[in-house]
Design an enzyme around this catalytic site. Structure first.
Site, PDB file in Angstrom:
ATOM      1  N   GLU A   1       2.574   2.632  15.075  1.00 56.08           N
ATOM      2  CA  GLU A   1       4.000   2.396  14.872  1.00 56.08           C
ATOM      3  C   GLU A   1       4.816   3.298  15.780  1.00 56.08           C
ATOM      4  OE1 GLU A   1       5.608   2.620  10.882  1.00 56.08           O
ATOM      5  OE2 GLU A   1       7.587   1.978  11.615  1.00 56.08           O
TER       6      GLU A   1
ATOM      7  N   SER B   1       3.145  -8.545   8.448  1.00 60.98           N
ATOM      8  CA  SER B   1       2.516  -7.647   7.495  1.00 60.98           C
ATOM      9  C   SER B   1       3.678  -6.817   6.965  1.00 60.98           C
ATOM     10  CB  SER B   1       1.458  -6.743   8.142  1.00 60.98           C
ATOM     11  OG  SER B   1       0.967  -5.829   7.175  1.00 60.98           O
TER      12      SER B   1
ATOM     13  N   ARG C   1       8.534  -3.699   2.806  1.00 57.08           N
ATOM     14  CA  ARG C   1       9.908  -3.775   2.308  1.00 57.08           C
ATOM     15  C   ARG C   1      10.519  -5.162   2.516  1.00 57.08           C
ATOM     16  NH1 ARG C   1      12.161   1.217   5.595  1.00 57.08           N
ATOM     17  NH2 ARG C   1      10.295   0.820   6.831  1.00 57.08           N
TER      18      ARG C   1
ATOM     19  N   ASP D   1       0.799  -1.220   0.000  1.00 56.49           N
ATOM     20  CA  ASP D   1       0.000   0.000   0.000  1.00 56.49           C
ATOM     21  C   ASP D   1       0.834   1.273   0.000  1.00 56.49           C
ATOM     22  OD1 ASP D   1      -0.536   0.705   3.473  1.00 56.49           O
ATOM     23  OD2 ASP D   1       0.811  -0.812   2.633  1.00 56.49           O
TER      24      ASP D   1
ATOM     25  N   SER E   1       7.671  -4.561   9.500  1.00 55.78           N
ATOM     26  CA  SER E   1       9.081  -4.928   9.497  1.00 55.78           C
ATOM     27  C   SER E   1       9.985  -3.746   9.846  1.00 55.78           C
ATOM     28  CB  SER E   1       9.482  -5.529   8.144  1.00 55.78           C
ATOM     29  OG  SER E   1       8.965  -4.756   7.075  1.00 55.78           O
ATOM     30  N   GLY E   2       9.459  -2.520   9.764  1.00 57.62           N
ATOM     31  CA  GLY E   2      10.296  -1.363  10.077  1.00 57.62           C
ATOM     32  C   GLY E   2      11.497  -1.346   9.158  1.00 57.62           C
ATOM     33  N   GLY E   3      12.666  -1.126   9.698  1.00 60.17           N
ATOM     34  CA  GLY E   3      13.868  -1.050   8.859  1.00 60.17           C
ATOM     35  C   GLY E   3      14.644  -2.348   8.826  1.00 60.17           C
TER      36      GLY E   3
ATOM     37  N   TYR F   1       5.361   6.398   4.900  1.00 53.73           N
ATOM     38  CA  TYR F   1       4.898   5.516   3.813  1.00 53.73           C
ATOM     39  C   TYR F   1       4.467   6.360   2.628  1.00 53.73           C
ATOM     40  CZ  TYR F   1       4.997   1.103   6.295  1.00 53.73           C
ATOM     41  OH  TYR F   1       5.405  -0.020   6.944  1.00 53.73           O
TER      42      TYR F   1
ATOM     43  N   GLU G   1      -2.676   0.158  13.512  1.00 52.55           N
ATOM     44  CA  GLU G   1      -1.219   0.230  13.443  1.00 52.55           C
ATOM     45  C   GLU G   1      -0.639   1.408  14.228  1.00 52.55           C
ATOM     46  OE1 GLU G   1       0.430   0.313   9.475  1.00 52.55           O
ATOM     47  OE2 GLU G   1       2.476   0.646  10.196  1.00 52.55           O
TER      48      GLU G   1
ATOM     49  N   LYS H   1      -6.362  -0.506   6.672  1.00 55.61           N
ATOM     50  CA  LYS H   1      -5.194  -0.216   7.481  1.00 55.61           C
ATOM     51  C   LYS H   1      -5.101   1.281   7.727  1.00 55.61           C
ATOM     52  CE  LYS H   1      -1.213   0.999   6.734  1.00 55.61           C
ATOM     53  NZ  LYS H   1       0.095   1.272   6.119  1.00 55.61           N
TER      54      LYS H   1
ATOM     55  N   LYS I   1      -1.171  -4.195  14.236  1.00 59.71           N
ATOM     56  CA  LYS I   1       0.080  -4.158  13.471  1.00 59.71           C
ATOM     57  C   LYS I   1       1.089  -3.292  14.218  1.00 59.71           C
ATOM     58  CE  LYS I   1       2.055  -3.073   8.914  1.00 59.71           C
ATOM     59  NZ  LYS I   1       1.855  -3.162   7.454  1.00 59.71           N
TER      60      LYS I   1
END
Lengths: 390, 390
Positions: free
Chosen positions: B190, B327, B330, B34, B298-300, B390, B188, B147, B256
């Site tokens: 984050e 989820s 990258r 997305d 997954s972040g970085g 994002y 989510e 999301k 998430k």
């Protein structure tokens, strides 16, 4: 806890504070002319006028053409988006007409109520998306204050904690964003006092609304009125907590609440003094002195009621550290609308009706209005509309 | 206290719970495809491809038409608005392609972060206006889940209570509205683990995370996780309080979150087992068992790290009542993107890279992943992007 990242500079705060003080200067209040297109439909329908853009323009022109007598009693005018960009017959933009009279221009920025799932018909208000950009543009286009309306209902199980918390939060977000753009937010948590329950609750119960001034007898209000007062306090407490949490500068805001009144189905009549006492008491318990002004909405009160009650509020013997004035829609416009009836020939007479109510309310905001003694005509007619939506 | 008026009927609840269960069925996780137009621009330019609508369509088609080996690995695909209305070469709309492979279609519905005035660069997320209507339309157009991303930053003075409260509240409003439209909301929150502070915080190498139990089978002592992780439980607690207040049906939601990892500037390396222990411990303290699944971002992390950590999470000896799966954006796409490099001829090779990661993560979410052979060129490269948007 010291605040390390100030939301506003000293200059920004001064600008906001100056704007707010200009709007609620002694003897001045607000003309709420921000009825949405849908809402105008009802008003125009009542006088048999078609709801076209031109008719809406002509109608607002009647109000905005008022002569210099309104300078001393109108501190601000709230516009609907469409109206901000309309012009008078001679091509003068409405915004300019208002500013030329030394009146501050305001803009309604919310996008209406939406349901809160899992509640008994309760709502929150939407309109935050892109609000910063919209405010920046409105500021460029001449607006210095804004309005956002939230609605809470009184019934057996409302307002719920969710509704109170969510509406207080969204009002605070709106206020924060406005201030970032040099716009004074009017915070409007309207508590709808209608519904069947009122009739059941209208029993004669002597409820003392204890006054901060000490002695004197309490105010007799029916249960509905007492409930309204209690709920208003709850809601306002939540609102000011949220404004604090969101770092909103109170000196650069205005509050637009209801007066505390019994429900409309209540057969008992209460005196303006009783309404004033209940209202001021509720405000004293929740509205910090830093707030420069409280600009009441008229709800379903008639033009005359709204003026008499405002006057009583301004002669109430309790200490009142904020300006207490009007932000009236129907209660400033009903007679004008009735006099106009869509006919250009009636425009001048209609404008005169508006000026009369404006001057009366200017006096009421100073506690100097003695009443017309005349309840006939449009001025005395109740303007109550069930489940009112702007 | 049950809501006075149920937010959802039993049928609505059943539908939501079933959707959620299908997405996180054993061995399955989510492909997060997305990326907004701006975000995908960076990805495409990093491999020398131009950011045209056709390239975006071709790239997503590559992922969505990978062979049937991915069918058992992918329970859901999150799309950006544009992608929902694009088609494959054979004319089938992408939602149809995705559903044809047994996966459900999700849609990103937020409209990005906006600043919170008076904070040190903290934000909330906008997108609630008209969300009800948008969700109804997306549901008609094939989406079954959505999301919405909120962001909280870790530094010496953040996240503040305001940021935590405001973001939790906006997530709850989003979730409530989605569920009214038969759409499962992925929530989510984050927590951005980047910034200089990490280096300072990483000095607290032997700090206990609360009273983490030392479980005998685990070869490591107390997990050495630095304070940046401690806001995580606070954030999740606030989120679940808000979801409760807003009458959100937890069985019809997914979470998430981040895994609990040290900041990227931190020089000390932690084992997957330590990361897993810290992550699962934080989740056990805050995420009610009613939540069917937790789908980590997954972040970085590199592709390989993200798989190894997910695997360790699924082998952690603590009781875990929710599915714990992926989820990934990258971390599923990096090698595929690199292999494609904007050239149609590379499509098959790119798809192979994607399939490899999908299979790896399918094993990881069952605790069955063992890396074998050299990882793909991009698999081990860190995918950390500073202050990622994002």
């Amino acid at each position: 806890m010291t605040h390390q990242y100030p939301a506003l500079t000293a200059e920004q705060k001064k600008e906001l504070s100056d704007i707010a003080l200009r709007i609620v200067a002694p003897g001045k209040g607000i003309l709420a002319a921000d009825e949405s297109v849908g809402h105008m439909a009802k008003r125009l329908n009542q006088i048999g006028v078609e709801n076209t853009e031109e008719n809406r323009r002509l109608y607002r022109q009647i109000l905005f053409s008022a002569d210099s007598r309104v300078k001393k009693c109108i501190g601000g005018v709230i516009f609907f988006h469409e109206t901000m960009y309309q012009k008078a017959d001679d091509g003068t933009p409405f915004v300019q007409m208002i500013k030329d009279k030394g009146i501050v221009v305001g803009i309604k920025v919310d996008k209406g109520v939406v349901p809160l799932a899992g509640t008994d018909g309760e709502t929150t208000t939407q309109g935050l998306d892109g609000l910063s950009e919209r405010c920046a543009q409105y500021k460029k286009d001449g607006a210095d204050f804004a309005k956002w309306r939230c609605v809470l209902k009184i019934s057996d199980n409302t307002p719920s904690a969710l509704a109170i918390m969510e509406n207080a939060n969204v009002l605070a977000r709106y206020a924060s964003i406005c201030q970032q753009n040099g716009i004074v937010p009017i915070v409007e948590p309207e508590i709808l006092p209608d519904g069947d329950h009122d009739l059941k609750r209208c029993q004669y119960v002597t409820e003392k609304v204890s006054s901060g001034a000490g002695s004197s007898a309490g105010t007799v209000l029916c249960r509905a009125g007492g409930l309204h007062a209690a709920r208003s306090s709850q809601v306002l407490a939540a609102v000011y907590k949220a404004l604090s949490d969101h770092h909103v500068y109170l000196e650069g805001t205005l509050l637009k609440p209801n007066m505390v009144t019994p429900g409309h189905s209540c057969p008992t009549k209460y005196s303006p003094e009783e309404i004033a006492m209940a209202t001021v008491t509720a405000l004293r318990r929740t509205v910090p002195p830093a707030v420069p002004g409280v600009t009441f909405l008229s709800g379903g009160q008639s033009e005359e009621e709204a003026s008499i009650n405002l006057n009583a509020i301004n002669t109430c013997p309790l200490v009142r550290p904020w300006a207490l004035t009007f932000s009236y829609g129907r209660a400033l416009q009903a007679s004008a609308l009735g006099a106009w009836r869509g006919q250009r020939d009636n425009a001048t007479a209609a404008t005169e009706e508006f000026v009369k109510r404006a001057e009366v309310n200017g006096l009421a905001a100073l506690g100097k209005y003695e009443g017309s003694g005349d309840d006939s005509g449009a001025a005395g007619q109740s303007l109550y509309v069930a489940n009112h939506a702007y | 206290m049950s809501p006075p008026v149920p937010a959802l009927s039993p049928e609505q609840k059943q539908e939501l719970a079933t959707i959620a269960q299908r997405i996180i069925a054993p061995g399955k996780g989510i492909l997060a495809a997305d990326e907004s137009t701006g975000a995908i621009a960076k990805r495409l330019s990093s491999v020398g491809a131009e950011n045209t609508e056709e390239n975006r369509r071709w790239y997503r088609q590559l992922l969505f038409t990978a062979d049937s080996r991915v069918d058992a690995c992918i329970g859901g695909v999150i799309l950006f608005h544009e992608t929902l209305y694009q088609k494959a070469d054979d004319g089938r709309p992408f939602p149809q392609v995705i559903r044809g492979k047994g996966a459900l279609v999700g849609i990103k519905v937020d409209k990005g972060v906006v600043p919170l005035a008076g904070t040190n660069g903290e934000t909330t997320t906008q997108g609630l206006d008209g969300l009800m209507e948008r969700c109804a339309q997306y549901k008609k157009d094939g989406a079954d889940f959505a999301k919405w991303r909120c962001v909280l930053k870790i530094s010496e003075h953040t996240p503040t209570r305001l940021a935590v409260m405001e973001n939790a509240n906006v997530l709850a409003r989003y979730a409530s509205i989605c569920q009214q439209n038969g759409i499962v909301p992925i929530v989510e929150p984050e927590i951005l683990p980047d910034g200089d502070h990490d280096l300072k915080h990483c000095q607290y190498v032997t700090e206990k995370v609360g009273d983490v139990p030392v479980v005998s089978p685990c070869p490591h002592h107390v997990p050495v996780v630095s304070p940046p992780m401690s806001p995580c439980p606070q954030v999740l607690a606030a989120v679940y309080k808000a979801l409760s207040d807003h009458h959100v049906y937890l069985e019809g939601t997914l979470l998430k979150p981040n895994m609990v990892t040290p900041g990227h500037a931190c020089t000390k390396k932690y084992s997957p087992e330590e990361i897993a222990m810290a992550t699962v411990t934080a989740l056990r303290r805050t995420v009610p068992p009613a939540v069917p699944g937790i789908t980590f971002l997954s972040g970085g992390q590199s592709e390989e790290e993200a798989s190894l950590n997910l695997n360790a999470i699924n082998r952690c000896p603590l009781a875990r009542p929710w599915a714990l799966t992926f989820s990934y954006g990258r971390a599923l796409q990096a090698s595929a993107l690199r292999a494609w490099a904007g050239k149609k001829d590379n499509t098959k090779a790119a798809q192979e890279e994607y399939v490899k990661r999908a299979l790896a993560n399918s094993l990881a979410c069952q605790g069955k992943y063992t890396p074998s052979g050299p990882a793909g060129a991009a698999a081990s490269e860190s995918l950390f992007v500073s202050n990622h948007a994002y």
